[in-house]
Design an enzyme around this catalytic site. Structure first.
Site, PDB file in Angstrom:
ATOM      1  N   SER A 114       0.861  -1.182   0.000  1.00 11.19           N
ATOM      2  CA  SER A 114       0.000   0.000   0.000  1.00 11.19           C
ATOM      3  C   SER A 114       0.906   1.243   0.000  1.00 11.19           C
ATOM      4  CB  SER A 114      -0.911  -0.011   1.225  1.00 11.19           C
ATOM      5  OG  SER A 114      -0.123  -0.094   2.383  1.00 11.19           O
ATOM      6  N   GLY A 133      -3.677   7.256  -5.384  1.00  8.75           N
ATOM      7  CA  GLY A 133      -4.515   8.457  -5.411  1.00  8.75           C
ATOM      8  C   GLY A 133      -3.857   9.565  -6.214  1.00  8.75           C
ATOM      9  N   ASP A 184      -8.243  10.705  -0.430  1.00  6.32           N
ATOM     10  CA  ASP A 184      -7.883  10.787  -1.849  1.00  6.32           C
ATOM     11  C   ASP A 184      -8.833  11.710  -2.623  1.00  6.32           C
ATOM     12  OD1 ASP A 184      -5.548   9.358  -2.048  1.00  6.32           O
ATOM     13  OD2 ASP A 184      -6.550   7.429  -2.342  1.00  6.32           O
ATOM     14  N   ILE A 215      -8.152 -10.031   0.684  1.00  4.48           N
ATOM     15  CA  ILE A 215      -9.469 -10.685   0.654  1.00  4.48           C
ATOM     16  C   ILE A 215     -10.557  -9.643   0.376  1.00  4.48           C
ATOM     17  CG2 ILE A 215     -11.202 -11.874   2.082  1.00  4.48           C
ATOM     18  CD1 ILE A 215      -8.905 -13.343   3.425  1.00  4.48           C
ATOM     19  N   LYS A 270      12.135  -6.023 -19.704  1.00  6.21           N
ATOM     20  CA  LYS A 270      11.941  -7.242 -18.916  1.00  6.21           C
ATOM     21  C   LYS A 270      10.512  -7.265 -18.332  1.00  6.21           C
ATOM     22  CE  LYS A 270      14.141  -9.770 -15.146  1.00  6.21           C
ATOM     23  NZ  LYS A 270      15.207  -9.716 -14.140  1.00  6.21           N
ATOM     24  N   CYS A 308     -12.766  25.199  13.053  1.00  5.23           N
ATOM     25  CA  CYS A 308     -13.753  24.337  13.708  1.00  5.23           C
ATOM     26  C   CYS A 308     -13.487  24.254  15.210  1.00  5.23           C
ATOM     27  CB  CYS A 308     -13.807  22.974  13.034  1.00  5.23           C
ATOM     28  SG  CYS A 308     -15.456  22.256  13.175  1.00  5.23           S
ATOM     29  N   GLN A 338     -13.782  27.142  18.209  1.00  8.42           N
ATOM     30  CA  GLN A 338     -14.482  26.932  19.479  1.00  8.42           C
ATOM     31  C   GLN A 338     -13.539  27.212  20.653  1.00  8.42           C
ATOM     32  OE1 GLN A 338     -16.065  22.916  19.087  1.00  8.42           O
ATOM     33  NE2 GLN A 338     -17.596  23.525  17.564  1.00  8.42           N
ATOM     34  N   HIS A 394     -14.840  24.321   7.598  1.00  8.14           N
ATOM     35  CA  HIS A 394     -13.514  23.828   7.180  1.00  8.14           C
ATOM     36  C   HIS A 394     -13.133  24.416   5.822  1.00  8.14           C
ATOM     37  CE1 HIS A 394     -12.971  20.546  10.167  1.00  8.14           C
ATOM     38  NE2 HIS A 394     -14.285  20.624  10.232  1.00  8.14           N
ATOM     39  N   GLU A 437     -10.318  24.534   4.471  1.00  6.83           N
ATOM     40  CA  GLU A 437      -9.231  23.773   3.821  1.00  6.83           C
ATOM     41  C   GLU A 437      -9.739  22.827   2.733  1.00  6.83           C
ATOM     42  OE1 GLU A 437     -10.285  23.405   6.930  1.00  6.83           O
ATOM     43  OE2 GLU A 437     -10.244  21.325   7.615  1.00  6.83           O
TER      44      GLU A 437
HETATM   45  N1  GLN Z   1     -15.667  18.456  18.079  1.00  9.59           N
HETATM   46  C1  GLN Z   1     -16.209  19.689  17.594  1.00  9.59           C
HETATM   47  C2  GLN Z   1     -17.661  19.545  17.176  1.00  9.59           C
HETATM   48  O1  GLN Z   1     -18.130  18.461  16.927  1.00  9.59           O
HETATM   49  C3  GLN Z   1     -15.380  20.226  16.451  1.00  9.59           C
HETATM   50  C4  GLN Z   1     -15.332  19.334  15.263  1.00  9.59           C
HETATM   51  C5  GLN Z   1     -14.250  19.687  14.287  1.00  9.59           C
HETATM   52  O2  GLN Z   1     -13.280  20.353  14.625  1.00  9.59           O
HETATM   53  N2  GLN Z   1     -14.384  19.244  13.060  1.00  9.59           N
HETATM   54  O3  GLN Z   1     -18.364  20.522  17.087  1.00  9.59           O
END
Ligand code: GLN
Length: 528
Positions: free
Chosen positions: A7, A12, A65, A143, A217, A375, A379, A501, A503
């Site tokens: 692996s 990917g 991926d 498998i 080869k 995220c 918080q 997020h 990213e």
């Molecule tokens: N654990 C936090 C929530 O569920 C933040 C989740 C995260 O950072 N993706 O709200």
């Protein structure tokens, strides 16, 4: 696209690179990943097990991926681009319970394989793609992979010359013998043949150049045309791989094997420019990424790639320091963040390492260090501000402290009923309205944005008035349910926390505006 020998050979990246080359010839392409594990999706897996869980626009929790596919192709994928054994069996078993099989014995062949074939072809019913690249996870001989290998064998019978097999193998270098060895590749092809599949193209991963003699080869023993033995030599950056594959003519061989006339000129100007900048940085900056899954960079794949896209835009190299939040203490902050010019506090789940993240936010706020909270990172910024600026020492998130009297981060009403863990978070793309004259509105240069989510907990609106009474502002919110999506601090070089997020949406062609703005602030702050 199958893989053999071991692996982690980079199926990917090879799939994404081939996709990129075909797309650069103006063909429409999509890539899908078939994962042989029994989990319905990777959402319930620990990042140590699986690496990052990548979230699509439509809220599917998928294999990382798919992130590469999006970053290379600059196109969205969806839940249909990732299939797992768990999801296939779930579908088949549900059908059986409904009585859809009319009294038949339900078996791997044909029922499971039919479902796999259906899922492979589902993408073409959505859009008329010129090419669908289907990557089968795992290694031939596993498998778990057998039903997938059997399904594609059958598919080849149906699609005939519209379908080809690419097999990625390893040609290891034995330093004691001073030689590259072809035997593992031969054995791997033999295994495929036992399942009725003759590969059309072999992509051979190697750390040293394959000689013509060696290619000959492999060609002879594996029954593959000589021009179809493609060398995939180790590259310093994944973004170099499309160029290497172009030099090896992988795309042309694919077109030839599929009898596609290849008049379409290839256009890789943007990609090559990006690569040039990546390889020739003019400056260096140091960023810390604070998280708890630091032993494995795969856990923060999209964040790391988003940093690369944005820093390359400014022609700077980022020296990225992954810092374990569990090791961050009040008395070692200066040592941990020595020379660090910007800090990202990473997403995450559960109690472990959270206090270290909160301390990191504190350090940024107090020392005017650009801060980007994603995220859970956002918080943590909320909790830190509540505790240390607004004096609510007991403030916390109910994720880690169920009995806190100040649950400034809390479950929303509709999440409280949910018992199941799989696919039950706030997932996928949601609209966010930006407030004018804020860092984010100038970064995006838009009024409304859409970003992807993956979390259960939210900013608790009961604390809104208090929280935004000083120099913390809400710079983005969800116009439908009024949830706080972005916070930022005034009188600070760059302090932004986002509940979503960003990213996931950064690509080579479109580096994410927030990462651009963050890196820009670091460069400016440093110059100052
Ligand atoms: N654990 C936090 C929530 O569920 C933040 C989740 C995260 O950072 N993706 O709200």
């Amino acid at each position: 696209m199958t893989g053999g020998v071991t692996s982690s050979l980079g199926k990917g990246i090879i799939s994404a690179s081939l996709g990129k080359l075909l797309k650069s010839r103006n063909y429409s392409v999509t890539i899908q990943k078939l994962d042989p594990y029994i989990n319905v999706d990777p959402g319930t897996m620990n990042p140590y097990e699986h690496g990052e869980c990548y979230v699509t626009e439509d809220g599917a929790e998928t294999d990382l991926d798919l992130g590469h596919y999006e970053r290379f192709l600059n196109e969205h994928t969806s839940s249909e681009n990732n299939v797992t054994t768990g999801s296939i069996y779930q579908k088949v078993i549900n059908k059986e319970r409904r009585g859809d099989y009319l009294g038949k014995t339900v078996q791997i062949i044909p029922h499971i394989t039919d479902e796999i074939k259906k899922r492979i072809q589902l993408l073409s019913s959505k859009k008329n793609y010129d090419f669908i690249i289907t990557e089968i996870g795992g290694t031939v001989g596993d498998i778990e992979s057998l039903p997938y290998i059997e399904a594609v064998r059958q598919l080849k019978r149906e699609l005939k010359e519209k379908c080809i097999f690419i097999h990625l193998t390893l040609v290891p270098y034995l330093s004691a013998a001073g030689e590259l060895k072809t035997k593992p590749t031969q054995h791997s092809v033999k295994l495929l043949l036992e399942s009725g599949i003759q590969p059309d193209i072999l992509v051979c991963r190697t750390e040293k150049e394959l000689s013509e003699k060696l290619k000959n080869k492999i060609s002879l023993f594996c029954n593959v045309d000589i021009d179809s033995v493609i060398q995939s030599i180790d590259a310093e950056s994944i973004y170099k791989v499309p160029i290497l594959m172009k030099e090896e003519k992988l795309d042309l061989v694919v077109l030839k094997k599929l009898n596609v006339s290849h008049n379409n000129k290839i256009n890789l100007v943007e990609w090559t420019n990006f690569l040039y900048k990546l390889e020739n940085p003019k400056n260096n900056i140091k960023i810390a990424l604070v998280g708890k899954y630091v032993q494995l960079t795969d856990s923060y794949k999209s964040i790391i790639e988003a940093i690369t896209h944005a820093s390359t835009h400014f022609e700077v190299n980022v020296d990225l320091k992954l810092i374990n939040s569990e090791e961050i203490l009040e008395n070692n902050l200066c040592e941990k963040f020595n020379n660090v010019q910007g800090i990202i506090v990473a997403p995450g789940f559960g109690e472990r390492g959270i206090e270290g993240k909160i301390l990191s936010v504190h350090y940024c706020r107090k020392n005017n260090i650009p801060f980007f909270g994603i995220c859970l990172g956002m918080q943590c910024a909320v909790i830190e501000y509540m505790r240390n600026v607004l004096g609510k020492k007991g403030a916390s998130t109910s994720e880690i402290d169920k009995t806190t009297s100040i649950p400034v981060i809390d479950l929303m009403h509709n999440q409280k009923q949910i018992k199941e863990k799989g696919g039950s978070m706030r997932l996928g793309s949601y609209e966010c309205k930006l407030i004018e004259n804020t860092i984010v509105s100038s970064s995006y240069n838009k009024k409304i944005i859409n970003e992807r989510h993956r979390h259960r907990y939210e900013f608790n609106n009961n604390f809104r008035e208090l929280f935004f009474s000083k120099d913390m502002i809400m710079s983005g919110y969800n116009p439908k349910n009024n949830l706080v999506e972005i916070i930022e601090l005034k009188n600070h070089p760059w302090f932004v926390g986002v509940q979503f997020h960003p990213e996931y949406k950064s690509t080579v062609q479109n580096p994410h505006p927030l990462f651009i703005s963050f890196i820009n602030s670091i460069i400016k702050n440093y110059e100052k």
